[in-house]
Design a protein around this motif. Structure first.
Motif, PDB file in Angstrom:
ATOM      1  N   LEU A 247     -10.902  21.927 -13.785  1.00 35.05           N
ATOM      2  CA  LEU A 247     -11.205  20.712 -14.533  1.00 35.05           C
ATOM      3  C   LEU A 247     -11.226  19.534 -13.560  1.00 35.05           C
ATOM      4  O   LEU A 247     -10.451  19.506 -12.605  1.00 35.05           O
ATOM      5  N   ASN A 248     -12.094  18.573 -13.830  1.00 36.40           N
ATOM      6  CA  ASN A 248     -12.214  17.410 -12.946  1.00 36.40           C
ATOM      7  C   ASN A 248     -11.110  16.395 -13.158  1.00 36.40           C
ATOM      8  O   ASN A 248     -10.699  15.694 -12.227  1.00 36.40           O
ATOM      9  N   GLU A 249     -10.639  16.303 -14.392  1.00 36.46           N
ATOM     10  CA  GLU A 249      -9.618  15.319 -14.729  1.00 36.46           C
ATOM     11  C   GLU A 249      -8.854  15.773 -15.960  1.00 36.46           C
ATOM     12  O   GLU A 249      -9.272  16.688 -16.678  1.00 36.46           O
ATOM     13  N   GLU A 250      -7.736  15.121 -16.208  1.00 37.77           N
ATOM     14  CA  GLU A 250      -6.925  15.461 -17.373  1.00 37.77           C
ATOM     15  C   GLU A 250      -7.684  15.130 -18.649  1.00 37.77           C
ATOM     16  O   GLU A 250      -8.346  14.098 -18.759  1.00 37.77           O
ATOM     17  N   LEU A 251      -7.601  16.020 -19.620  1.00 33.34           N
ATOM     18  CA  LEU A 251      -8.285  15.837 -20.890  1.00 33.34           C
ATOM     19  C   LEU A 251      -7.282  15.551 -22.003  1.00 33.34           C
ATOM     20  O   LEU A 251      -6.132  15.986 -21.937  1.00 33.34           O
ATOM     21  N   ASP A 252      -7.721  14.841 -23.017  1.00 34.88           N
ATOM     22  CA  ASP A 252      -6.925  14.647 -24.221  1.00 34.88           C
ATOM     23  C   ASP A 252      -7.145  15.875 -25.096  1.00 34.88           C
ATOM     24  O   ASP A 252      -8.180  16.016 -25.758  1.00 34.88           O
ATOM     25  N   VAL A 253      -6.187  16.792 -25.096  1.00 34.29           N
ATOM     26  CA  VAL A 253      -6.391  18.062 -25.792  1.00 34.29           C
ATOM     27  C   VAL A 253      -6.454  17.899 -27.303  1.00 34.29           C
ATOM     28  O   VAL A 253      -6.988  18.778 -27.996  1.00 34.29           O
ATOM     29  N   THR A 254      -5.946  16.805 -27.833  1.00 34.91           N
ATOM     30  CA  THR A 254      -6.002  16.601 -29.285  1.00 34.91           C
ATOM     31  C   THR A 254      -7.440  16.403 -29.756  1.00 34.91           C
ATOM     32  O   THR A 254      -7.716  16.519 -30.955  1.00 34.91           O
ATOM     33  N   GLU A 255      -8.338  16.114 -28.823  1.00 36.33           N
ATOM     34  CA  GLU A 255      -9.750  15.988 -29.174  1.00 36.33           C
ATOM     35  C   GLU A 255     -10.478  17.328 -29.069  1.00 36.33           C
ATOM     36  O   GLU A 255     -11.618  17.457 -29.514  1.00 36.33           O
ATOM     37  N   ALA A 256      -9.818  18.329 -28.482  1.00 36.13           N
ATOM     38  CA  ALA A 256     -10.456  19.628 -28.257  1.00 36.13           C
ATOM     39  C   ALA A 256     -10.239  20.601 -29.407  1.00 36.13           C
ATOM     40  O   ALA A 256     -10.930  21.614 -29.491  1.00 36.13           O
ATOM     41  N   PHE A 257      -9.288  20.315 -30.285  1.00 37.02           N
ATOM     42  CA  PHE A 257      -9.021  21.225 -31.402  1.00 37.02           C
ATOM     43  C   PHE A 257      -8.519  20.441 -32.603  1.00 37.02           C
ATOM     44  O   PHE A 257      -8.051  19.310 -32.497  1.00 37.02           O
ATOM     45  N   THR A 258      -8.637  21.068 -33.761  1.00 35.30           N
ATOM     46  CA  THR A 258      -8.082  20.501 -34.983  1.00 35.30           C
ATOM     47  C   THR A 258      -7.647  21.634 -35.912  1.00 35.30           C
ATOM     48  O   THR A 258      -8.284  22.683 -35.956  1.00 35.30           O
ATOM     49  N   THR A 259      -6.556  21.411 -36.628  1.00 34.87           N
ATOM     50  CA  THR A 259      -6.093  22.371 -37.635  1.00 34.87           C
ATOM     51  C   THR A 259      -6.294  21.824 -39.046  1.00 34.87           C
ATOM     52  O   THR A 259      -5.816  22.426 -40.013  1.00 34.87           O
ATOM     53  N   GLU A 260      -7.024  20.726 -39.172  1.00 34.29           N
ATOM     54  CA  GLU A 260      -7.144  20.060 -40.464  1.00 34.29           C
ATOM     55  C   GLU A 260      -7.903  20.896 -41.499  1.00 34.29           C
ATOM     56  O   GLU A 260      -7.754  20.675 -42.712  1.00 34.29           O
ATOM     57  N   PHE A 261      -8.705  21.852 -41.049  1.00 30.50           N
ATOM     58  CA  PHE A 261      -9.499  22.642 -41.989  1.00 30.50           C
ATOM     59  C   PHE A 261      -8.850  23.973 -42.366  1.00 30.50           C
ATOM     60  O   PHE A 261      -9.376  24.700 -43.208  1.00 30.50           O
ATOM     61  N   LEU A 262      -7.732  24.298 -41.733  1.00 28.46           N
ATOM     62  CA  LEU A 262      -7.056  25.554 -42.036  1.00 28.46           C
ATOM     63  C   LEU A 262      -6.404  25.487 -43.417  1.00 28.46           C
ATOM     64  O   LEU A 262      -5.891  24.436 -43.822  1.00 28.46           O
ATOM     65  N   PRO A 263      -6.412  26.591 -44.149  1.00 24.95           N
ATOM     66  CA  PRO A 263      -5.766  26.605 -45.477  1.00 24.95           C
ATOM     67  C   PRO A 263      -4.269  26.320 -45.350  1.00 24.95           C
ATOM     68  O   PRO A 263      -3.624  26.728 -44.374  1.00 24.95           O
ATOM     69  N   GLU A 264      -3.735  25.626 -46.317  1.00 27.01           N
ATOM     70  CA  GLU A 264      -2.303  25.358 -46.312  1.00 27.01           C
ATOM     71  C   GLU A 264      -1.539  26.633 -46.661  1.00 27.01           C
ATOM     72  O   GLU A 264      -1.953  27.418 -47.502  1.00 27.01           O
ATOM     73  N   GLN A 265      -0.422  26.823 -45.961  1.00 27.29           N
ATOM     74  CA  GLN A 265       0.403  28.015 -46.199  1.00 27.29           C
ATOM     75  C   GLN A 265       1.474  27.728 -47.243  1.00 27.29           C
ATOM     76  O   GLN A 265       2.038  26.659 -47.268  1.00 27.29           O
TER      77      GLN A 265
END
Length: 353
Positions: free
Chosen positions: A335-353
């Motif tokens: 990787l060229n630089e540090e990334l904001d990983v919170t922009e790379a994934f989301t769990t907002e669409f997963l069904p609630e347990q």
């Protein structure tokens, strides 16, 4: 009836001015011999389904997803969702296209040619590093099935035991670059091609593999193997994760929600009913034997339904996981630089347990 049904929604395809060719840090290691004609067969299946359901799909939203390899057990939940009508119930007219050698999921999803893809944590981070705004929406495999296999009976219990051995691995593979650095390995590297002949003839050799498939294939050739999961080295990735683009999430969140929920429902069904799904997978890839599919479906169980998925459900992802791998790739200068990983994934669409 789904809240999506009846909406006159048209996809806004995501375009990029220029695509950066991504070299994957991992190469799918299974199915090379079983998949002749599989893509053409899958197209025929999809076309047949579309032709037979014209009267029922008029109000459904057309969606296309691309798997990461030819149809196989490791994608079983997606096929289960299609077979059981979960996508249709969610308001989606689904087409599943098979990936394979030379197919770049990241490019095809980024360009809008397909809506959803299947990949891994490192692929998403490297895509974002190159300016391609992909987002993971479900981590299907909590632990990747990628592994280093070796002949049964060899004195290998941990990664330091690989020293001095011949290792067949894809050139520049991120996981092995990490292992060499982390465990100070000095090995003889040979390019992995998917052909296990050289490995079979060298009892002290090690080869990259998928533990859900190669052990079965080699056992049929009279070669018993054991393995070390790549994730046990510290190079942990979510395998077969589902992803899309930032634009799709921003403009069609209800479609993303429907897709994720139906896919997870498919994986929940697949857990205890994979025998029912096997014939459907074979419609897409008739070269896959029932025995191979049964073996793989059993082998993947702890990787999909164990670990944190056991408590939080299939598809669960954490920020710590993404942050740890991002730091590893940064240390390896992938990787060229540090990334904001919170922009790379989301769990907002997963069904609630």
């Amino acid at each position: 009836m789904s809240f999506l049904r009846g909406q006159a929604v048209k996809w806004k395809r995501y375009g990029v001015a220029s695509l950066i060719i991504l070299t994957s840090v991992s190469v799918a290691a299974c199915g090379n011999d079983e998949n002749e004609g599989a893509t053409a067969e899958a197209d025929e299946v999809n076309n047949t389904e579309e032709g037979s359901n014209d009267s029922t799909t008029e109000d459904l939203i057309e969606v296309e997803q691309l798997t990461n390899w030819y149809a196989q057990a490791e994608q079983g939940g997606q096929f289960a969702a299609h077979m059981q009508g979960f996508y249709e119930d969610a308001g989606l007219d689904m087409t599943i296209q098979a990936g394979g050698g030379g197919v770049s999921n990241t490019q095809l999803v980024a360009s809008g040619q397909v809506d959803f893809g299947m990949g891994s944590t490192d692929e998403i981070l490297m895509a974002r590093n190159d300016g391609i705004p992909l987002v993971a929406i479900a981590g299907i495999f909590q632990q990747s099935p990628q592994a280093l296999m070796f002949h049964e009976g060899q004195d290998i219990e941990e990664f330091t035991d690989l020293n001095g051995r011949d290792v067949y691995v894809s050139p520049g593979a991120g996981f092995f670059e990490y292992m060499k650095s982390e465990f100070d390995l000095d090995v003889n590297e040979y390019s992995y091609t998917g052909d296990s002949t050289m490995f079979m003839e060298n009892e002290e050799a090690v080869s990259q593999s998928y533990m859900t498939s190669e052990p079965f294939n080699l056992a049929n050739e009279g070669v018993e193997v054991d393995w070390l999961l790549n994730g046990e080295s510290g190079f942990e990735v979510y395998g077969n994760l589902l992803f899309t683009t930032e634009q799709m999430i921003e403009e069609q969140p209800e479609v993303v929600q429907a897709y994720v929920e139906a896919s997870i429902e498919g994986w929940n069904f697949y857990k205890d009913n994979h025998e029912e799904v096997i014939p459907f997978i074979q419609e897409y890839n008739p070269e896959m034997s029932t025995e191979q599919l049964e073996y793989s479906a059993e082998a993947l169980q702890p990787l999909v339904y164990g670990y944190e998925a056991e408590e939080h459900g299939v598809g669960y992802m954490t920020e710590d996981h993404w942050q740890n791998l991002m730091e590893i790739l940064l240390d390896l200068e992938l990787l060229n630089e540090e990334l904001d990983v919170t922009e790379a994934f989301t769990t907002e669409f997963l069904p609630e347990q």
